[in-house]
Design a protein around this motif. Structure first.
Motif, mmCIF file in Angstrom:
data_model
loop_
_atom_site.group_PDB
_atom_site.id
_atom_site.type_symbol
_atom_site.label_atom_id
_atom_site.label_comp_id
_atom_site.label_asym_id
_atom_site.label_seq_id
_atom_site.Cartn_x
_atom_site.Cartn_y
_atom_site.Cartn_z
ATOM 1 N N GLU A 1 0.823 -1.210 0.000
ATOM 2 C CA GLU A 1 0.000 0.000 0.000
ATOM 3 C C GLU A 1 0.858 1.261 0.000
ATOM 4 N N ALA A 2 1.970 1.232 0.709
ATOM 5 C CA ALA A 2 2.846 2.410 0.763
ATOM 6 C C ALA A 2 3.391 2.733 -0.617
ATOM 7 N N LYS A 3 3.781 1.695 -1.386
ATOM 8 C CA LYS A 3 4.295 1.927 -2.734
ATOM 9 C C LYS A 3 3.192 2.445 -3.658
ATOM 10 N N ALA A 4 1.984 1.927 -3.483
ATOM 11 C CA ALA A 4 0.862 2.394 -4.305
ATOM 12 C C ALA A 4 0.588 3.874 -4.057
ATOM 13 N N MET A 5 0.636 4.280 -2.783
ATOM 14 C CA MET A 5 0.385 5.684 -2.462
ATOM 15 C C MET A 5 1.531 6.571 -2.941
ATOM 16 N N GLN A 6 2.737 6.044 -2.940
ATOM 17 C CA GLN A 6 3.875 6.812 -3.449
ATOM 18 C C GLN A 6 3.742 7.020 -4.956
ATOM 19 N N GLU A 7 3.285 5.984 -5.648
ATOM 20 C CA GLU A 7 3.057 6.106 -7.086
ATOM 21 C C GLU A 7 1.978 7.148 -7.364
ATOM 22 N N ALA A 8 0.958 7.175 -6.517
ATOM 23 C CA ALA A 8 -0.096 8.180 -6.665
ATOM 24 C C ALA A 8 0.467 9.584 -6.470
ATOM 25 N N ALA A 9 1.331 9.742 -5.487
ATOM 26 C CA ALA A 9 1.933 11.055 -5.226
ATOM 27 C C ALA A 9 2.807 11.496 -6.391
ATOM 28 N N ASP A 10 3.560 10.563 -6.965
ATOM 29 C CA ASP A 10 4.424 10.903 -8.095
ATOM 30 C C ASP A 10 3.603 11.348 -9.305
ATOM 31 N N VAL A 11 2.539 10.611 -9.578
ATOM 32 C CA VAL A 11 1.687 10.959 -10.717
ATOM 33 C C VAL A 11 1.008 12.305 -10.472
ATOM 34 N N SER A 12 0.604 12.557 -9.238
ATOM 35 C CA SER A 12 -0.073 13.813 -8.913
ATOM 36 C C SER A 12 0.809 15.019 -9.239
ATOM 37 N N ARG A 13 2.093 14.907 -8.932
ATOM 38 C CA ARG A 13 3.007 16.011 -9.225
ATOM 39 C C ARG A 13 3.106 16.274 -10.725
ATOM 40 N N LYS A 14 3.003 15.228 -11.525
ATOM 41 C CA LYS A 14 3.110 15.388 -12.975
ATOM 42 C C LYS A 14 1.879 16.076 -13.569
ATOM 43 N N ILE A 15 0.713 15.732 -13.065
ATOM 44 C CA ILE A 15 -0.515 16.222 -13.711
ATOM 45 C C ILE A 15 -1.110 17.447 -13.030
ATOM 46 N N LYS A 16 -0.620 17.808 -11.853
ATOM 47 C CA LYS A 16 -1.179 18.963 -11.159
ATOM 48 C C LYS A 16 -1.106 20.236 -11.998
ATOM 49 N N PRO A 17 0.015 20.512 -12.707
ATOM 50 C CA PRO A 17 0.049 21.738 -13.530
ATOM 51 C C PRO A 17 -1.019 21.754 -14.616
ATOM 52 N N LEU A 18 -1.429 20.591 -15.108
ATOM 53 C CA LEU A 18 -2.428 20.542 -16.172
ATOM 54 C C LEU A 18 -3.783 21.003 -15.674
ATOM 55 N N ILE A 19 -4.026 20.839 -14.385
ATOM 56 C CA ILE A 19 -5.289 21.256 -13.784
ATOM 57 C C ILE A 19 -5.182 22.663 -13.212
ATOM 58 N N ASP A 20 -4.067 22.963 -12.561
ATOM 59 C CA ASP A 20 -3.907 24.274 -11.921
ATOM 60 C C ASP A 20 -3.993 25.406 -12.922
ATOM 61 N N LEU A 21 -3.449 25.183 -14.119
ATOM 62 C CA LEU A 21 -3.430 26.249 -15.107
ATOM 63 C C LEU A 21 -4.834 26.685 -15.517
ATOM 64 N N GLN A 22 -5.758 25.750 -15.573
ATOM 65 C CA GLN A 22 -7.080 26.098 -16.061
ATOM 66 C C GLN A 22 -8.009 26.596 -14.983
ATOM 67 N N GLY A 23 -7.618 26.436 -13.718
ATOM 68 C CA GLY A 23 -8.544 26.814 -12.665
ATOM 69 C C GLY A 23 -9.611 25.752 -12.528
ATOM 70 N N MET A 24 -10.237 25.672 -11.409
ATOM 71 C CA MET A 24 -11.250 24.646 -11.190
ATOM 72 C C MET A 24 -12.577 25.305 -10.876
ATOM 73 N N TRP A 25 -13.577 24.934 -11.607
ATOM 74 C CA TRP A 25 -14.895 25.524 -11.500
ATOM 75 C C TRP A 25 -15.855 24.504 -10.910
#
Length: 445
Positions: free
Chosen positions: A271-295
């Motif tokens: 489970e720890a490795k799965a959550m780490q993988e989630a954290a790594d992916v989150s860092r990659k895709i966060k800019p794709l969402i932050d740029l557009q703003g969330m409505w």
């Protein structure tokens, strides 16, 4: 002779009256018969036709029937229950649905006290709700609908010239309504970098902070034709990832692609490795969402409005919302709305809304949705892909209906890669990380 004995003259009033024979008055046959007013004559056939219709349909006694009100909390698929024809069909079963609108994740995390049914738009929220129940619940997944991006023709053609979108063929050689969108290439436009010359995830190795034109609409050729200009970034307008199923599903697509076409955490026993993988992916895709703003509002309402193009070039919606618009547009104007088009992401994601009963009254509604063929037919007319006999999804009925109404039928992409949502814990970690979501409101007793 005294005055008392003197005879007096009898007046007419004092004389006794004999009983008179009763008179029988008959109508003068020469006199014209009284006629009904014209307005009454006009109304009588209509009233008679209405009575016959009520008797034939079994609704003559409907005003005396008891109507059961179902308290329901729903997300975007409340569109189905707001439809007047669906409401009429439910009234035939003595049911009326009182809708309380809320995003799918809000439904899943907030109190459900007083609710008879809930209708989250996708499986992640449905699983959260089912995990909270201490009774055997009845539920149904009546239809499925793909997640799509709604845009306008000039923007779709710009993406086509940039090699990101491919038009689907038409049978008549006219202008297509649908494009297939390569998500990996498209994400290269969303990340704020050119993509071709980048050496790492953050920027060039030499650390130069260069303004990138490739990620603006004009930078990829929007201003090269038609005399129009848009120097804004290529972005997708979504609902809040903290609240809605559509945004969460879109996030799953981004995470799948960023994780080398693999669901984050899938098959990971640790489970720890799965959550780490989630954290790594989150860092990659966060800019794709932050740029557009969330409505937090409903994107389809804005996209399909008269000001849709000025609000956002691309909006995240469901396929059924677009198809319902085309069906209604064709009914009104006798043609397709060729200005608005769809982008089908590759890989793709299907959403499966689930109607979940929380009470005996809710059980009645679920049973009716399962069994009434007229309600299934109406779902097709509203652009849904209706499920039959436990199948994953049936498109033939919808395609036939679109063809009968002169609307282009979308064709499946030959790339059948499907995105599956991560496990709940992993998905929530990605959503919370990308959306910086506040703790959910939990007023559950």
């Amino acid at each position: 002779m005294s005055e008392a004995d003197r005879p007096h003259a009898t007046s007419e009033a004092d004389r006794p009256r004999g009983a008179q024979e009763p008179r029988l008055r008959t109508r003068d046959r020469g006199r014209p018969r009284a006629r009904l007013p014209i307005r009454v004559k006009v109304a009588l056939p209509l009233a008679l036709a209405g009575l016959i219709a009520l008797l034939v349909t079994g609704n003559a006694l409907r005003p005396f029937d008891r109507i059961t009100t179902i308290e329901a909390r729903m997300a975007s698929k409340s569109d189905y229950f707001k439809d007047p024809e669906v409401q009429r069909l439910l009234l035939k079963h003595g049911l009326r649905v009182d809708i309380h609108r809320l995003g799918s994740r809000g439904i899943a995390t907030q109190s459900l006290n007083g609710m008879d049914v809930v209708f989250p738009s996708g499986q992640p929220a449905a699983k959260l709700i089912l995990n909270r129940q201490d009774r055997s619940v009845r539920s149904v997944r009546p239809f499925v609908t793909p997640l799509v991006l709604g845009t306008f023709r000039a923007y779709a053609e710009t993406l086509q010239k940039a090699g990101v979108a491919t038009p689907q063929p038409t049978t008549d050689g006219g202008r297509t309504l649908y494009y297939d969108l390569d998500m990996r290439e498209f994400m290269g436009l969303l990340d704020g970098r050119t993509g071709k010359n980048d050496q790492d995830e953050v920027g060039d190795q030499d650390g130069d902070d260069v303004a990138e034109r490739a990620d603006t609409w004009n930078g990829i050729g929007f201003d090269e034709a038609g005399g129009r200009s848009n120097s804004g970034r290529v972005l997708v307008r979504t609902s809040s990832v903290c609240e809605s199923n559509s945004a969460g599903t879109y996030l799953s697509i981004l995470a799948f692609v960023a994780n080398n076409d693999s669901t984050p955490g899938a098959g990971e026993a640790d489970e720890a490795k799965a959550m780490q993988e989630a954290a790594d992916v989150s860092r990659k895709i966060k800019p794709l969402i932050d740029l557009q703003g969330m409505w937090a509002d409903e994107q389809a309402d804005s996209y399909l409005s008269d000001l849709g193009e000025s609000i956002a070039p691309i909006s995240l919606i469901y396929e059924h919302q677009y198809l319902a618009h085309q069906i209604e547009y064709e009914r009104k104007y006798g043609k397709q709305d060729t200005d608005r088009v769809l982008l089908y992401p590759t890989p793709y994601a299907l959403t499966e809304p689930q109607l979940i009963s929380l009470s005996d009254k809710g059980d009645r509604l679920v049973r009716v949705i399962e069994e009434d063929p007229a309600l299934r037919q109406r779902a097709i007319e509203l652009g849904f892909r209706v499920r039959f006999s436990g199948e994953d999804g049936t498109s033939d009925q919808l395609n036939d209906y679109l063809g009968e109404h002169g609307i282009q039928v979308p064709t499946p992409n030959r790339d059948e890669t499907k995105v599956y949502e991560p496990d709940l814990d992993v998905l929530q970690e990605i959503i919370n990380s990308v959306g910086s979501c506040p703790p959910p409101v939990r007023d559950i007793p």
